[in-house]
Motif scaffolding. Sequence first.
Motif, PDB file in Angstrom:
ATOM      1  N   PRO A 168      -4.135   7.564  -2.656  1.00 41.38           N
ATOM      2  CA  PRO A 168      -3.757   6.219  -2.187  1.00 41.38           C
ATOM      3  C   PRO A 168      -3.809   5.231  -3.341  1.00 41.38           C
ATOM      4  O   PRO A 168      -4.669   5.322  -4.220  1.00 41.38           O
ATOM      5  N   VAL A 169      -2.876   4.280  -3.340  1.00 40.29           N
ATOM      6  CA  VAL A 169      -2.784   3.312  -4.427  1.00 40.29           C
ATOM      7  C   VAL A 169      -2.436   1.932  -3.881  1.00 40.29           C
ATOM      8  O   VAL A 169      -1.928   1.797  -2.763  1.00 40.29           O
ATOM      9  N   SER A 170      -2.722   0.926  -4.689  1.00 42.43           N
ATOM     10  CA  SER A 170      -2.237  -0.432  -4.466  1.00 42.43           C
ATOM     11  C   SER A 170      -1.088  -0.664  -5.435  1.00 42.43           C
ATOM     12  O   SER A 170      -1.209  -0.381  -6.628  1.00 42.43           O
ATOM     13  N   ILE A 171       0.014  -1.193  -4.919  1.00 39.75           N
ATOM     14  CA  ILE A 171       1.229  -1.381  -5.711  1.00 39.75           C
ATOM     15  C   ILE A 171       1.531  -2.872  -5.762  1.00 39.75           C
ATOM     16  O   ILE A 171       1.533  -3.553  -4.724  1.00 39.75           O
ATOM     17  N   TYR A 172       1.790  -3.382  -6.961  1.00 39.99           N
ATOM     18  CA  TYR A 172       2.023  -4.819  -7.131  1.00 39.99           C
ATOM     19  C   TYR A 172       3.340  -5.077  -7.850  1.00 39.99           C
ATOM     20  O   TYR A 172       3.713  -4.354  -8.777  1.00 39.99           O
ATOM     21  N   LEU A 173       4.013  -6.144  -7.429  1.00 41.43           N
ATOM     22  CA  LEU A 173       5.276  -6.546  -8.037  1.00 41.43           C
ATOM     23  C   LEU A 173       5.369  -8.069  -7.978  1.00 41.43           C
ATOM     24  O   LEU A 173       5.279  -8.672  -6.901  1.00 41.43           O
ATOM     25  N   ARG A 174       5.533  -8.697  -9.121  1.00 39.35           N
ATOM     26  CA  ARG A 174       5.558 -10.151  -9.170  1.00 39.35           C
ATOM     27  C   ARG A 174       6.874 -10.692  -8.605  1.00 39.35           C
ATOM     28  O   ARG A 174       7.943 -10.104  -8.822  1.00 39.35           O
ATOM     29  N   THR A 199       0.849  -1.184   0.000  1.00 42.47           N
ATOM     30  CA  THR A 199       0.000   0.000   0.000  1.00 42.47           C
ATOM     31  C   THR A 199       0.890   1.240   0.000  1.00 42.47           C
ATOM     32  O   THR A 199       2.015   1.210   0.502  1.00 42.47           O
ATOM     33  N   GLY A 200       0.396   2.301  -0.582  1.00 43.92           N
ATOM     34  CA  GLY A 200       1.187   3.524  -0.646  1.00 43.92           C
ATOM     35  C   GLY A 200       0.369   4.680  -1.173  1.00 43.92           C
ATOM     36  O   GLY A 200      -0.862   4.604  -1.254  1.00 43.92           O
ATOM     37  N   HIS A 201       1.049   5.754  -1.554  1.00 42.85           N
ATOM     38  CA  HIS A 201       0.354   6.890  -2.146  1.00 42.85           C
ATOM     39  C   HIS A 201       1.271   7.577  -3.152  1.00 42.85           C
ATOM     40  O   HIS A 201       2.493   7.397  -3.150  1.00 42.85           O
ATOM     41  N   PRO A 254       2.423   4.665 -15.394  1.00 45.18           N
ATOM     42  CA  PRO A 254       0.980   4.723 -15.086  1.00 45.18           C
ATOM     43  C   PRO A 254       0.140   3.829 -15.983  1.00 45.18           C
ATOM     44  O   PRO A 254      -1.018   3.557 -15.680  1.00 45.18           O
ATOM     45  N   ARG A 255       0.689   3.396 -17.127  1.00 46.48           N
ATOM     46  CA  ARG A 255      -0.020   2.517 -18.065  1.00 46.48           C
ATOM     47  C   ARG A 255      -1.390   3.078 -18.454  1.00 46.48           C
ATOM     48  O   ARG A 255      -2.392   2.364 -18.479  1.00 46.48           O
ATOM     49  N   GLY A 256      -1.398   4.364 -18.735  1.00 44.63           N
ATOM     50  CA  GLY A 256      -2.625   5.001 -19.211  1.00 44.63           C
ATOM     51  C   GLY A 256      -3.606   5.386 -18.129  1.00 44.63           C
ATOM     52  O   GLY A 256      -4.658   5.964 -18.424  1.00 44.63           O
ATOM     53  N   ARG A 257      -3.308   5.112 -16.881  1.00 44.54           N
ATOM     54  CA  ARG A 257      -4.205   5.471 -15.788  1.00 44.54           C
ATOM     55  C   ARG A 257      -3.827   6.849 -15.241  1.00 44.54           C
ATOM     56  O   ARG A 257      -2.657   7.214 -15.210  1.00 44.54           O
ATOM     57  N   ALA A 258      -4.826   7.568 -14.788  1.00 48.76           N
ATOM     58  CA  ALA A 258      -4.590   8.906 -14.251  1.00 48.76           C
ATOM     59  C   ALA A 258      -4.368   8.838 -12.746  1.00 48.76           C
ATOM     60  O   ALA A 258      -5.106   8.149 -12.027  1.00 48.76           O
ATOM     61  N   PHE A 259      -3.357   9.559 -12.271  1.00 53.82           N
ATOM     62  CA  PHE A 259      -3.054   9.606 -10.842  1.00 53.82           C
ATOM     63  C   PHE A 259      -2.853  11.053 -10.410  1.00 53.82           C
ATOM     64  O   PHE A 259      -2.409  11.889 -11.192  1.00 53.82           O
ATOM     65  N   ALA A 260      -3.182  11.328  -9.139  1.00 56.58           N
ATOM     66  CA  ALA A 260      -2.996  12.671  -8.577  1.00 56.58           C
ATOM     67  C   ALA A 260      -2.125  12.576  -7.334  1.00 56.58           C
ATOM     68  O   ALA A 260      -2.145  11.567  -6.614  1.00 56.58           O
ATOM     69  N   PHE A 290      -2.477   0.546  -9.155  1.00 57.44           N
ATOM     70  CA  PHE A 290      -3.914   0.692  -9.358  1.00 57.44           C
ATOM     71  C   PHE A 290      -4.463   1.669  -8.337  1.00 57.44           C
ATOM     72  O   PHE A 290      -4.103   1.612  -7.147  1.00 57.44           O
ATOM     73  N   PRO A 291      -5.306   2.583  -8.755  1.00 58.41           N
ATOM     74  CA  PRO A 291      -5.774   3.626  -7.856  1.00 58.41           C
ATOM     75  C   PRO A 291      -6.823   3.155  -6.853  1.00 58.41           C
ATOM     76  O   PRO A 291      -7.698   2.367  -7.165  1.00 58.41           O
ATOM     77  N   GLY A 292      -6.637   3.599  -5.615  1.00 57.01           N
ATOM     78  CA  GLY A 292      -7.687   3.558  -4.615  1.00 57.01           C
ATOM     79  C   GLY A 292      -8.138   2.218  -4.117  1.00 57.01           C
ATOM     80  O   GLY A 292      -8.062   1.952  -2.924  1.00 57.01           O
ATOM     81  N   LYS A 293      -8.583   1.355  -4.994  1.00 54.60           N
ATOM     82  CA  LYS A 293      -9.256   0.118  -4.623  1.00 54.60           C
ATOM     83  C   LYS A 293      -8.410  -0.709  -3.662  1.00 54.60           C
ATOM     84  O   LYS A 293      -7.227  -0.926  -3.873  1.00 54.60           O
ATOM     85  N   GLY A 294      -9.038  -1.194  -2.622  1.00 54.12           N
ATOM     86  CA  GLY A 294      -8.367  -2.111  -1.707  1.00 54.12           C
ATOM     87  C   GLY A 294      -7.621  -1.437  -0.579  1.00 54.12           C
ATOM     88  O   GLY A 294      -6.972  -2.078   0.215  1.00 54.12           O
TER      89      GLY A 294
END
Length: 372
Positions: free
Chosen positions: A282-288, A244-246, A272-278, A367-371
Motif C-alpha cells: 500500500p502507498v500514498s500517491i501525491y500529485l500537485r 491511496t493505492g498499491h 521511486p526516487r530511491g525508495r524501495a517498493f514491493a 511514499f510507502p505505507g504511511k497514512g
Amino acid sequence: MAKTFDVELHGIRKTFGSNVVVDRFDLQIERGECISFLGPSGCGKTTTLNMIAGFLDPDQGELWIKGKRMNGVPANRRDLGMVFQTYSLFPHMSVADNVGYGLKLRKAAKEEIKTRVAQALELVKLPHVADRYPKQLSGGQRQRIAIARALVTEPSLLLLDEPLSNLDAKLREELREELKRLHKETGVTTIFVTHDQEEALYLSDRIVVLDHGKVEQIGTPYEIYNEPASEFVHTFIGKSNRLTGHVTGLRGEHVELLAGQGEQVFTLTASPRGRAFASGQPVSIYLRPEKIYLEPAGQAEASVTQERVSVAGQIRQLAFLGSFIECEVAVGSETMMVRVPAGLQPQSLTAGQQVSLSWHPADVFVFPGKGQ
C-alpha cells in the motif's frame, strides 16, 4: 578554499521535562546565507533559535558562532541582532532613540550614534520618521524600525523570529520583499523562523524543515518543493492531491501503481526516487495541482502512455484566484484539485463539464505505507 561557517550546530538536543523539543539537530550555515527554520507550531524552530541567541542552553551538543564555541556564553556576548514577532519598541522613546539604543548600551559616541541611526533608517527607507514615536507609526513601519534597530549595531548574525506574523497579508508581502532587499544589501548571515511556507520559499537560500523536534530535510527552496525527502515535507510544503493505492509491479526505472476506488480505478507509473517498493504494497500517491493538465472533452476511459497518464473526470466547481483558476474535478469517487493559469484558461469550462486530466509520471510522488 574551505567553506567558512558562521553558525554550526552539532548534535543539539533540548528537553523540557520528558518532552524532547529539539533532537539531534545538525546544521552548518555559511557566511552570508539566509536560512529559514520552517515547520508547524511546536516543532522546535523557535527553541533552536533561542539556543543560538543565548536565551536557552542546549542539554547536549555543541553550538559554534564565528568559529567560537558558544555553549554557556550569554546572549549579550554573541554579537547578534534579533527581531521578534512583536515589535518590542520603547513607547516613550522616539524612533531615533529606539534604533540607537543598542549603540548607546555599547557606549558609542553621540555623533557615531547619530550617523549610524540615520544610515539604518535610510536602509529601511524610513529616514523621515526619526522624530516620531512608535504609536504614530503603522504596524509595517514599526517592524521596519525593529529591523533597523537590529541592524544598526552591524551584528555578525541576524535572527528573525516570525517577524511578519502580526501583519496583514499585503504588509507581509511588502515587508518580505524588504527583508530580501536588506539581506542582499547587507550580506548579514540571517536565520528566519516561520511557519509560513511562502515566506520561507521566497526569502531563503536554504530551508530547514522541522517536525516534532527533528530535522526532516535541509535543502534549497527548489529541492524542498520538488524533491521532498519525506511524506511530511511534501504535504507541509504547497498543496497536493493525495490518492491511496498499491504497487502492482516494477518496470525498468518506474514503479507501477493502481489508484482510485469505487467507480474508477486507474493505473499510474512513477519514479521511486530511491525508495524501495514491493508488489502489493500500500502507498500514498501525491500529485500537485499545477502539475496536472486539464482539457475539455477528455477521454472516456483512463489510459496509460509513455509520456502521460490520462484519466476522465467531471468539473464540480471552479474558483477564480487571480493568476490561476482552481478546478475541483471528480475522478470516480476521488476528488482532484487542478490549477490552470488564468490567462490560458478557455472561457468554455463550466461546472458539470466532462474533462480529461493528464500528467507526467515524473511529477507523481509515492511514499510507502504511511497514512493508509
